[in-house]
Design a protein around this motif. Structure first.
Motif, short mmCIF file in Angstrom:
data_model
loop_
_atom_site.label_atom_id
_atom_site.label_comp_id
_atom_site.label_asym_id
_atom_site.label_seq_id
_atom_site.Cartn_x
_atom_site.Cartn_y
_atom_site.Cartn_z
N ARG A 35 35.51 44.74 20.05
CA ARG A 35 36.03 44.65 20.97
C ARG A 35 34.98 44.27 22.43
O ARG A 35 33.65 44.49 21.38
N PRO A 36 35.08 44.52 23.13
CA PRO A 36 33.55 44.13 23.59
C PRO A 36 32.44 44.93 23.85
O PRO A 36 32.53 46.57 23.90
N SER A 95 27.39 58.80 22.84
CA SER A 95 27.82 59.02 23.16
C SER A 95 28.26 57.88 24.82
O SER A 95 29.63 57.48 25.12
N ARG A 96 27.05 57.75 25.21
CA ARG A 96 26.66 57.75 26.65
C ARG A 96 26.47 56.25 26.61
O ARG A 96 26.37 55.97 27.20
N GLU A 110 30.83 46.64 25.98
CA GLU A 110 30.09 47.68 26.58
C GLU A 110 31.64 48.57 26.11
O GLU A 110 31.55 49.96 26.97
N ARG A 111 32.31 48.07 25.56
CA ARG A 111 33.46 49.32 25.16
C ARG A 111 32.90 50.33 24.24
O ARG A 111 33.71 50.50 22.76
N ILE A 112 31.38 49.40 23.41
CA ILE A 112 31.66 50.36 21.77
C ILE A 112 30.38 51.17 21.92
O ILE A 112 29.35 50.63 22.44
N SER A 113 30.21 52.35 21.51
CA SER A 113 29.47 53.51 22.08
C SER A 113 28.57 53.37 20.61
O SER A 113 29.07 53.27 19.06
N THR A 139 26.18 52.01 25.12
CA THR A 139 26.82 51.32 24.35
C THR A 139 25.69 50.44 23.78
O THR A 139 24.35 50.04 24.09
N GLU A 148 29.76 55.62 17.61
CA GLU A 148 30.88 54.84 17.25
C GLU A 148 30.24 54.15 15.75
O GLU A 148 30.53 54.41 14.66
#
Length: 151
Positions: free
Chosen positions: A69-70, A127-128, A72-75, A130, A78
């Motif tokens: 994923r991009p 979590s906040r 900015e969509r991976i925290s 990325t 994760e």
């Protein structure tokens, strides 16, 4: 709190993928060389990240690994979950009972509440944040360093 080598190097491997030319997979050897790791260790890390659906593997001569994923969509939460554990886990007290079958503080434990509170704070920050946030921090730091060198 200690960050394990696996968490540190795995996060650095993710940064390599995030900073690579889009649509060009990086091989295990490229990742390993860029991070100063053995190919076997880089492979182990990439397998963990792939199993967590954070990266995709591409087979063949031009194969390697890509971001799933991009950035900015991976925290970071994760990524860290894929690479290691938490500071405090549900069965924490069962791991440290001393010489007894259960911890002597099982009913009233200020230490357990400390670890749980700390874990909650760390989870909120991770979590906040990325992978894209880390990339921006690195780019800003590099730009600042270059501007200082010019002075």
């Amino acid at each position: 709190m200690k960050v394990s080598a696996q968490e540190e190097y795995g996060l650095r491997c993710m940064m390599q993928l995030a900073n690579s030319t889009p649509q060009r997979p990086l091989t295990i050897n490229e990742i390993a060389e860029r991070e100063g790791l053995s190919a076997a260790y880089a492979g182990k890390l990439m397998n963990l990240l792939r199993d967590a659906a954070l990266v995709d593997s591409v087979r063949g001569r031009a194969g390697g690994y890509l971001m799933a994923r991009p950035p900015e969509r991976i925290s970071l939460s994760e990524i860290m979950a894929a690479l290691g554990g938490n500071i405090y886990e549900d069965h924490y007290c069962e791991r440290f009972p001393g010489d007894e079958d259960t911890c002597v503080h099982v009913g009233d434990c200020s230490i357990r509440s400390l670890w749980g509170s700390l874990q909650g704070m760390v989870d909120r920050v991770l979590s906040r944040t990325t992978l894209a946030d880390l990339m921006q921090c690195e780019q800003r730091a590099t730009a600042d360093l270059l501007s200082r060198e010019k002075r």
